[in-house]
Design a protein around this motif. Structure first.
Motif, short mmCIF file in Angstrom:
data_model
loop_
_atom_site.label_atom_id
_atom_site.label_comp_id
_atom_site.label_asym_id
_atom_site.label_seq_id
_atom_site.Cartn_x
_atom_site.Cartn_y
_atom_site.Cartn_z
N MET A 159 65.73 34.09 67.65
CA MET A 159 64.40 34.58 67.94
C MET A 159 63.90 34.09 69.29
O MET A 159 62.75 34.26 69.64
N SER A 205 64.53 35.19 72.01
CA SER A 205 64.24 36.29 72.91
C SER A 205 62.80 36.77 72.79
O SER A 205 62.36 37.56 73.58
N SER A 206 62.12 36.28 71.80
CA SER A 206 60.76 36.77 71.61
C SER A 206 59.79 36.19 72.61
O SER A 206 58.63 36.54 72.63
N PRO A 245 60.00 35.81 76.43
CA PRO A 245 60.57 35.81 77.77
C PRO A 245 59.70 35.15 78.83
O PRO A 245 60.24 34.64 79.79
N ASN A 287 47.75 31.56 59.20
CA ASN A 287 49.03 31.21 58.64
C ASN A 287 50.18 31.69 59.53
O ASN A 287 51.10 30.93 59.88
N ASN A 288 50.13 32.98 59.89
CA ASN A 288 51.19 33.54 60.72
C ASN A 288 51.26 32.90 62.09
O ASN A 288 52.34 32.65 62.63
N LEU A 314 52.90 29.55 61.62
CA LEU A 314 54.34 29.63 61.36
C LEU A 314 55.09 29.96 62.63
O LEU A 314 56.16 29.42 62.91
N ARG A 315 54.51 30.84 63.40
CA ARG A 315 55.17 31.20 64.66
C ARG A 315 55.21 29.98 65.58
O ARG A 315 56.20 29.70 66.24
N TYR A 330 57.91 27.46 63.99
CA TYR A 330 59.32 27.83 63.91
C TYR A 330 59.82 28.70 65.07
O TYR A 330 61.01 28.88 65.23
N GLU A 331 58.92 29.27 65.85
CA GLU A 331 59.43 30.16 66.90
C GLU A 331 59.11 29.68 68.32
O GLU A 331 60.01 29.37 69.07
N VAL A 386 53.06 25.14 55.48
CA VAL A 386 52.58 25.31 56.85
C VAL A 386 52.06 23.98 57.41
O VAL A 386 52.55 23.50 58.43
#
Lengths: 486, 667
Positions: A1, A3-4, A6, A230-231, A234-235, A238-239, A275
């Motif tokens: 992930m 690549s999300s 750049p 929440n989202n 999480l992003r 983890y991202e 979370v």
């Protein structure tokens, strides 16, 4: 992930090769590059040619039946955006808009009955037009919120007034959520939440209050807001590991959690465990740890049965190399212990004090010191005393060892006090442990040797298998070769 | 390990009672329960050892269930486990039993930590290939479906990566189901899942039948490309490349292009950045016709985007874009539709944009030919050579060879020189370093005359730079120059200047002489080395600074192979022996090392032994110096090699013995 995201690569790739041969002057180079302290937004590209603003008459001079119409005209006028990166363009128009915004703020906060149903659409449109924009790429690709100065929003002179207006609007006694919900909907909130990534702390502060008011007034949006936060989290975890507004969102959540009804819904418990607890692993924990710990403690005050999973969660994510974070974890543990119920304490005392015993023997004196400070806390002391026969055996070896070995004199002195306190709690157990200390150490060493022995045997076993296999293949080979020879 | 919990003690003890077969699992259980993560990690990393010791059957019936049940550990341990299991097929009995590995990997594919999950997916993908088609449908596909309909986003995210590996080998009915599951993930409620689906869309499209691509993938693509989150939209751009490759021109125009056009003008700069970044791939995927009609205008917009990030990404692609245009009409297209925008970028406000352009702009000259280059590009090059940002200038200089082929560098040399001189004296040493690295290139382009006249003095000045990295680079630069211009040139211009520095009052400069000699001797050859360099080196053996003296020893070792026996025997050896008795420990050490190498060389000259390796000098294992190989040395392992091995070894032993004796006598 990976690549999300750049953008980070985009600008960092552009940092000159000559400057990143090695690490150490980069920061200074980077800092020197940044003379530009504020940034524009991507919002201007959609606009065509810039319209020049013409001043409208003052609201207070208009007759009451003209006022409403004029109010809407002014709102529409304020939908026009200006490029603040260009500090010389449209000076006159910018000033007109600023004055108009000021007037609007005053108008809605001092007059009653001006927020009529027909105005909602124009009001929300004006707010959206000004604040909703794609946040520009960070000026500084490796922006470190702890070290670097944030880049400030260039169009703040206008945006600030829009936020101010927005707040007065939400807080006005005339404000009716039942009408506003047609305009302030999920999409609106979604865009609002995205703005929390703004690098400008002034903007995030406004957003915090705005979102808090919206959460309070729009019952129908509450679940949605929680889910979106929440989202975002999480992003973040983890991202991307990057989101500027985490502390502000947590602050709002703190008051949201405070208002949760009992018993807690499964959704809320999941939010805590999946979370908030993993959020402790984030790199920039220092920036929002206070707010995070507050949220966690709020949960535990609501429902004490969550104590065990929470503490086990924290122990799972206990920092391994970052002493600064370790100190924060210890602080949070103390906050939790402050509100813990004795029955819950018994459930986690063993794993918890194993960790604490590791912390007191940390060679980083701030970590050791922070852990030893637990013994200054009356409530924790009373919990320890109640469970001394469990805790003393766990703590003893570490304390005993550092009382002899720690390099820092303050720590040694603190440890002596702690040992003394523990001895007073159960003198007999203390004596027993002292006398068996050496034997214990030797037993550990022996166990260590045994383990090595086991692995060695295992290795041999594997070799034996491999050899057996080889032999069998070898014999088949030789049979084949003999047959072919015949 | 104070108060370590008891339960682990049992199995370990059980292992001790003689039954060998119990060992592995007992060790594993014992270790997996250890409090120390490192020990748990060790034991997981040796999982294959344990499995091998257990044999395939017990691995399947005991080890794997045990692992499946105990997955609650730290992420680091889980990561190691996920990785191990990907290579476990052989250890469970080959492809027929590969499905035994699915349960533990399935749990790992649902954990929160991304790295663990990704690794589990990677392992699952690997194992899927080992399944028979029947096993795939019986075991693997159901797993994918379970993951795809999991409660928490993690399992659904993992599922996204597994569709494309099982689809091609599934039966038609199952294929339909798989597509259905993928569709629902593309419109998942959680953005994390949509991102995962979007990032696998292209991969999945490639394994689908063309009809399904058109009827199913394209709508999914369109939806994802207009997602409310820009992080999803930008991933759709990546997928666009793969999808476009699968479709005919007409389909492309009708099904994909509207979305792509929209992406190029997205309100989020991240999406536009992605379009710019993938531009060459997109261009290849959509073909020349659409490129001319659609992509060129889009590219023009990207080149004048309001965000510098986007402009820089687009600027990077200028050369590739132009190169890949159809040859016919290429020049006109570039001249009329691209060049005007490039001209703007040369004076962009953002230095990253300018330097991105500078790194590719020279490449246009080969495409546009001599006349256009002189008329249109040259002014741009010259402007960039004068840019305030050193990186822009450097990027231009580093690509000079492209222009040289087309118009010859002379056109540029007048502007080049001031730019080079300025960079050579830049306050930042990294800038100086960068320009040094281009010197050999510049030298070959500009020719020896120009070089001697203008650049030689710069190259010599760098030798006394106050930053070591610059002096070092300058030394290497000299060697490359000599390789280009030949030994005669070296003898006349470089060597005398280098040797003069041997008398410099600054010991760092004296050492630079030695470093230069190290670098130059091989290229300059025996004569110059023996006659000009060696005397200086030998003279420096008496230097008062120890660092210089041990560098003399190192240099002698280095140039030894180039010298003949007489020089070695008569001049080098005595000096080294003297240094070998130096009062400084380091000098002694390096002198002894050099003695052994030189002695080796001498012996070889007397009695040529073919061997592949120079024997190690005593203590040399601590240092990893590159030992010079004797020119013409044979690395082949002919029969002679074997014959002489013994002789050589004895000699080495003697050598060491002598040395030990030698140094002892000194103490």
């Amino acid at each position: 992930m990976s690549s999300s995201s750049p953008p980070a690569g985009a600008a960092s790739a552009a940092i000159s090769a000559s400057e990143k041969v090695d690490g150490f002057t980069r920061k200074s180079v980077r800092k020197a590059q940044r003379q530009k302290r504020s940034q524009g937004s991507s919002q201007f590209r959609s606009q065509g040619s810039q319209a020049e603003l013409h001043p409208l008459p003052q609201l207070k001079d208009a007759t009451s039946n003209e006022q409403q119409e004029l109010f809407c005209q002014k709102l529409q006028q304020c939908c026009i955006l200006f490029d603040f990166m260009d500090s010389v363009s449209d000076l006159k128009s910018k000033e007109i808009k600023r004055a108009t915004l000021n007037e609007l703020v005053e108008y809605v906060s001092t007059n009653r009955g001006v927020i009529v149903e027909s105005a909602y659409s124009d009001i929300v449109k004006m707010i959206s037009a000004n604040i909703f924009r794609t946040l520009p790429p960070s000026d500084n690709p490796d922006f470190d919120p702890e070290e670097d100065e944030p880049t400030l929003e260039a169009s703040w002179p206008h945006i600030q007034l829009v936020y101010e207006f927005f707040l007065r609007f939400l807080e006005s006694p005339d404000f009716q959520p039942s009408i506003a919900k047609r305009f302030i909907d999920q999409k609106f909130v979604q865009q609002l939440l995205e703005l929390f990534d703004s690098e400008d702390p002034r903007e995030r502060d406004f957003l915090k209050t705005v979102l808090h008011r919206i959460y309070g007034k729009f019952l129908g949006l509450r679940a949605f807001i929680r889910k979106q936060i929440n989202n975002i989290f999480l992003r973040f975890i983890y991202e991307t590991e990057h989101f500027n507004g985490v502390a502000e969102l947590l602050e709002i959540l703190g008051s949201i959690i405070n208002g949760f009804a009992l018993p807690l819904k499964a959704e809320h418990k999941q939010f805590l465990m999946k979370v908030l607890i993993p959020m402790h692993t984030a790199k920039g924990l220092a920036l929002f740890h206070a707010q995070l710990a507050y949220c966690v403690v709020q949960f535990l005050e609501k429902d004490t049965t969550l104590t065990e999973p929470v503490i086990r969660g924290l122990l799972k994510f206990w920092p391994k190399t970052c002493s600064q974070k370790e100190v924060m974890f210890l602080g949070e543990i103390e906050e939790i212990l402050d509100v813990i119920e004795p029955t819950q304490f018994k459930k986690i005392e063993e794993p918890l004090f194993k960790q604490i015993s590791k912390c007191v023997s940390s060679s980083h004196f701030q970590v050791a010191e922070r852990a030893l400070y637990f013994w200054n806390n009356e409530y924790i002391l009373s919990l320890i005393e109640e469970n001394i026969d469990k805790i003393l055996p766990i703590m003893f070896a570490s304390l005993y060892k550092i009382s002899k070995e720690h390099w820092n004199q303050t720590i040694v002195a603190l440890v002596y006090n702690v040992l003394k306190t523990l001895m007073e709690m159960n003198g007999k157990l203390f004596d027993d442990l002292t006398s068996s200390y050496k034997a214990e150490r030797q037993r550990e060493k022996k166990k260590e040797l045994e383990r090595e022995e086991l692995w060695k045997k295992l290795e041999e076993l594997k070799l034996k298998k491999v050899l057996e296999n080889q032999n069998s293949t070898y014999s088949t080979d030789s049979i084949l070769s003999t047959t072919s020879a015949e | 390990m104070a108060g370590a919990a008891g339960p682990g003690a049992g199995p370990a003890a059980a292992g001790g009672d003689g039954d060998d077969s119990l060992y592995p699992i007992a060790v594993l259980i014992d270790e997996l329960r250890n409090e120390d993560v490192q020990l748990r990690l060790n034991s997981i990393k040796k999982l294959s050892t344990i499995a091998l010791a257990l044999g395939v059957e017990r691995t399947r019936t005991e080890l794997l269930p045990f692992l499946t049940d105990t997955i609650y550990d730290e992420d680091e341990v889980l990561l190691a486990l996920a990785e191990q299991l990907g290579n476990f097929t052989g250890l469970v009995g080959g492809p027929d039993f590969a499905h035994c590995l699915l349960p533990p990997l399935e749990s790992l594919a649902t954990v929160e930590e991304t790295v663990v999950r990704d690794k589990a997916v990677e392992s699952l993908r690997q194992i899927s290939q080992e399944h028979t088609p029947i096993a795939l449908e019986a075991h693997f596909v159901p797993l994918v479906k379970r993951l795809a309909s999991g409660d928490w986003f993690t399992s659904r995210t993992s599922a996204c990566g597994l569709f494309s590996v099982c689809y091609p080998r599934a039966s038609n009915a199952v294929k339909a189901e798989i597509r259905q599951h993928f569709r629902s993930l593309c419109s998942d409620d959680t953005p994390m899942v949509r991102r995962a689906a979007a990032s696998k869309l292209g991969e999945f499209a490639k394994v689908l039948e063309l009809a399904s691509v058109k009827s199913e993938i394209v709508p999914l693509f369109t939806n994802l490309a207009s997602d409310e989150q820009d992080s999803v939209r930008l991933l759709a751009v990546e997928a666009c490349v793969s999808i476009a490759q699968l479709l005919s021109q007409d389909d492309l125009e009708a099904l994909v292009m509207p979305t792509l056009r929209q992406a190029a003008e997205d309100k989020s700069w991240r999406v536009r950045y992605m379009v710019a970044d993938k531009f060459s791939e997109l261009q290849k995927a959509v073909g020349p016709k659409i490129t001319l009609n659609d992509l060129i205008p889009a590219f023009q917009n990207l080149l004048k985007d309001c965000e510098a990030e986007v402009r820089a990404a687009a600027a990077h692609k200028v050369k590739e874009l132009c190169e890949n245009l159809p040859i016919e009409g290429r020049e006109t297209t570039i001249m009329n539709q691209i060049l005007p925008y490039i001209k703007e970028l040369v004076s962009d406000t953002n230095q990253h944009v300018k330097s991105a352009l500078a790194s590719v702009i020279m490449g246009l000259s080969t495409i546009l030919g001599k006349e256009n280059t002189i008329e249109h590009l040259l002014p741009l090059f010259l402007a960039q050579l004068k840019d305030e940002c050193p990186e822009v200038r450097l990027n231009i200089i580093s690509n000079l060879d492209c222009v040289n082929e087309v118009i010859g560098i002379r056109q540029l040399s007048q502007s080049l020189l001031p730019a080079i001189v300025e960079l050579a004296e830049d306050a930042k040493w990294r800038v100086r370093l960068a320009i040094i690295e281009y010197m050999p290139l510049l030298a070959s382009q500009l020719g020896v005359e120009f070089f001697d006249e203008k650049l030689n003095s710069l190259c010599m000045a760098w030798l006394v730079d106050h930053v070591y990295a610059i002096r070092e680079a300058a030394t290497n630069n000299l060697m490359k120059l000599v390789q280009k211009f030949g030994t005669e040139w070296a003898q006349n211009t470089i060597v005398p200047k280098v040797l003069v520095m041997a008398n410099d009052p600054n010991y760092l400069h004296r050492m630079t002489t030695l470093f230069c000699i190290n670098a130059l001797s091989e290229t300059c050859g025996q004569e110059i080395t023996t006659k000009q360099m060696l005397p200086i080196v030998l003279k420096m053996a008496g230097d008062q600074v120890a660092n210089v003296r041990f560098n003399v020893a190192k240099s002698l070792q280095k140039i030894g192979p180039i010298l003949d026996t007489n020089a070695l025997q008569g001049e080098v050896k005595p000096v080294l022996q003297k240094l070998g008795q130096d009062e400084d420990m380091d000098v002694k050490y390096f002198a002894q090392e050099a003695i052994s190498v030189v002695a080796q060389r001498l012996r070889k000259l007397d009695f040529p032994v073919k061997d592949s390796e120079v024997p190690r000098a005593p203590g040399a294992e601590k240092n990893h110096f590159l030992r010079p190989r004797v020119p013409g040395e044979d690395t082949g392992k002919g029969p002679t090699y074997r014959l002489h091995v013994n002789t050589r070894d004895t000699l080495v032993q003697l050598e060491i013995a002598e040395l030990v004796h030698f140094s002892q006598s000194r103490d």
